[in-house]
Every structure is written in structure tokens, then in C-alpha cells.
Design a protein around this motif. Structure first.
Motif, short mmCIF file in Angstrom:
data_model
loop_
_atom_site.label_atom_id
_atom_site.label_comp_id
_atom_site.label_asym_id
_atom_site.label_seq_id
_atom_site.Cartn_x
_atom_site.Cartn_y
_atom_site.Cartn_z
N UNK A 116 0.81 -1.22 0.00
CA UNK A 116 0.00 0.00 0.00
C UNK A 116 0.85 1.27 0.00
N UNK A 117 2.18 1.12 0.06
CA UNK A 117 3.07 2.28 0.08
C UNK A 117 3.08 3.01 1.40
N UNK A 118 2.74 2.31 2.47
CA UNK A 118 2.68 2.90 3.81
C UNK A 118 3.99 2.64 4.54
N UNK A 119 4.49 3.66 5.21
CA UNK A 119 5.73 3.50 5.99
C UNK A 119 5.51 2.48 7.11
N UNK A 120 6.52 1.70 7.37
CA UNK A 120 6.43 0.73 8.45
C UNK A 120 6.43 1.44 9.79
N UNK A 121 5.89 0.80 10.83
CA UNK A 121 5.84 1.43 12.15
C UNK A 121 7.24 1.72 12.71
N UNK A 122 7.35 2.58 13.71
CA UNK A 122 8.66 2.95 14.25
C UNK A 122 9.33 1.81 15.03
N UNK A 123 8.58 0.78 15.40
CA UNK A 123 9.14 -0.38 16.09
C UNK A 123 9.03 -1.56 15.13
N UNK A 124 10.16 -2.23 14.91
CA UNK A 124 10.19 -3.33 13.96
C UNK A 124 9.24 -4.45 14.36
N UNK A 125 8.38 -4.89 13.44
CA UNK A 125 7.51 -6.04 13.72
C UNK A 125 8.38 -7.30 13.83
N UNK A 126 8.19 -8.03 14.89
CA UNK A 126 8.91 -9.28 15.12
C UNK A 126 7.93 -10.36 15.51
N UNK A 127 8.23 -11.61 15.21
CA UNK A 127 7.37 -12.69 15.68
C UNK A 127 7.31 -12.72 17.21
N UNK A 128 6.16 -13.07 17.74
CA UNK A 128 5.98 -13.14 19.19
C UNK A 128 7.07 -13.98 19.84
N UNK A 129 7.40 -15.12 19.23
CA UNK A 129 8.38 -16.03 19.83
C UNK A 129 9.76 -15.41 19.96
N UNK A 130 10.07 -14.38 19.15
CA UNK A 130 11.35 -13.69 19.28
C UNK A 130 11.39 -12.84 20.54
N UNK A 131 10.24 -12.44 21.05
CA UNK A 131 10.14 -11.58 22.23
C UNK A 131 9.81 -12.41 23.47
N UNK A 132 8.86 -13.32 23.35
CA UNK A 132 8.38 -14.15 24.47
C UNK A 132 8.42 -15.62 24.03
N UNK A 133 9.60 -16.23 24.04
CA UNK A 133 9.76 -17.56 23.45
C UNK A 133 8.97 -18.67 24.14
N UNK A 134 8.53 -18.47 25.36
CA UNK A 134 7.79 -19.51 26.07
C UNK A 134 6.29 -19.51 25.82
N UNK A 135 5.81 -18.57 25.03
CA UNK A 135 4.37 -18.45 24.80
C UNK A 135 3.96 -19.32 23.60
N UNK A 136 2.91 -20.12 23.79
CA UNK A 136 2.35 -20.91 22.69
C UNK A 136 1.57 -19.97 21.78
N UNK A 137 1.79 -20.10 20.48
CA UNK A 137 1.20 -19.18 19.51
C UNK A 137 0.59 -19.97 18.36
N UNK A 138 -0.59 -19.52 17.90
CA UNK A 138 -1.21 -20.06 16.70
C UNK A 138 -1.65 -18.92 15.81
N UNK A 139 -1.44 -19.05 14.53
CA UNK A 139 -1.87 -18.07 13.56
C UNK A 139 -0.90 -18.08 12.40
N UNK A 140 -1.21 -17.43 11.32
CA UNK A 140 -2.47 -16.74 11.01
C UNK A 140 -3.61 -17.72 10.73
#
Length: 158
Positions: A116-140
Motif C-alpha cells: 500500500x506504500x505505507x511507511x512501516x511502524x517505528x518499532x520493527x515487527x517481530x514474531x511473538x516467539x522472538x520476544x516471548x519464546x515460552x508463549x504458545x502461539x497459533x496463527x495466522x
């Protein structure tokens, strides 16, 4: 595997994201559900007022810390329209919440915004597991992710 009741929670997240968009906010919505399936709290994005930390996932982490025991938090699930940003993933991990189920991923959002030509947010999007590795995650979640993509297109005029 996502069951019928979980799909209902995820659809509610998309409804909350739609409410956020219609209120002039970015389209994100989340629901906190207890281990026994009871909806405890929900919220939508509220950053339009100028506070970029008013994400629904961050609100739910704080709500859980104030209203639930550590054991209850560990058994809970957060359903959300979009994968947690690093701030929200950290809050989720610090509070000790359980599983996260998200409709659309940070990777998908990055592609959509770029297309869409939109600037990315000021904080880099990272997978949840990179931040909170012990959390079970499902998606998309296929199908619902297209609805979330359409909300972002509406927001950005695409």
C-alpha cells in the motif's frame, strides 16, 4: 487446531478491529478468555488520541495482572486480530499469560503496508516467539486474515 468457539472469539476480534477503524483508529481488536472459556475482557486499538501504547493486547495484559492470579493468567488465551507487536508480546510474557491466537501475522501486515506504500511502524515487527519464546502461539487464520487485510486497505485508502 482452532475449534468453533475459538473461531467465535477470533471473529469478535475482527469486529473490534472494525469498530476501531470506524472510530478513526488502526484496525486491531483482542479478547481475553479464561482457561474455562469465559470471555473476561476485550478491547480495540485506541491510539488515535495520541498515545501509541494504547494497543488492545497491552490493555489485556495489564487487566490480567490486576484481576487474575498467576495460575489463571497461565491458563488464559488472548485472541487477537493481529500478531502482537514487540511491546505487547513483552507485556504478555511479563504478566505470564498463556496462549496467543492471532488472525493475521506481523509478516502479513508488513507485506500489506509495503504493497500500500505505507511507511512501516517505528518499532520493527517481530514474531511473538522472538520476544516471548515460552508463549504458545497459533496463527495466522486463513480466511479471517483476508478480512483484516481489507480493514488495513480501508484505513490506508488501498
Amino acid at each position: 487446531m482452532i475449534d468453533k468457539s475459538e473461531m467465535q472469539h477470533l471473529r469478535r476480534c475482527v469486529e473490534l478491529a472494525t469498530e476501531a477503524l470506524e472510530a478513526g483508529d488502526e484496525p486491531f481488536g483482542s479478547v481475553l478468555v479464561s482457561g474455562d472459556g469465559k470471555v473476561l475482557a476485550e478491547d480495540r486499538n485506541r491510539i488515535a488520541g495520541g498515545d501509541a501504547t494504547r494497543h488492545p493486547e497491552f490493555f489485556l495484559a495489564r487487566w490480567a495482572a490486576e484481576h487474575m492470579t498467576p495460575e489463571e493468567r497461565a491458563q488464559a488465551t488472548v485472541y487477537t486480530s493481529g500478531e502482537h507487536c514487540p511491546m505487547c508480546a513483552a507485556a504478555h510474557g511479563w504478566v505470564g499469560l498463556g496462549r496467543i491466537v492471532y488472525v493475521s501475522s506481523s509478516e502479513q501486515l508488513t507485506v500489506w503496508l509495503t504493497d500500500l506504500g505505507v511507511a512501516l511502524p517505528p518499532v520493527r515487527p517481530l514474531p511473538i516467539q522472538d520476544i516471548a519464546p515460552g508463549v504458545a502461539v497459533e496463527g495466522p487464520i486463513a480466511g479471517l486474515d483476508k478480512q483484516v487485510r481489507d480493514l488495513h486497505r480501508r484505513l490506508h485508502g488501498g
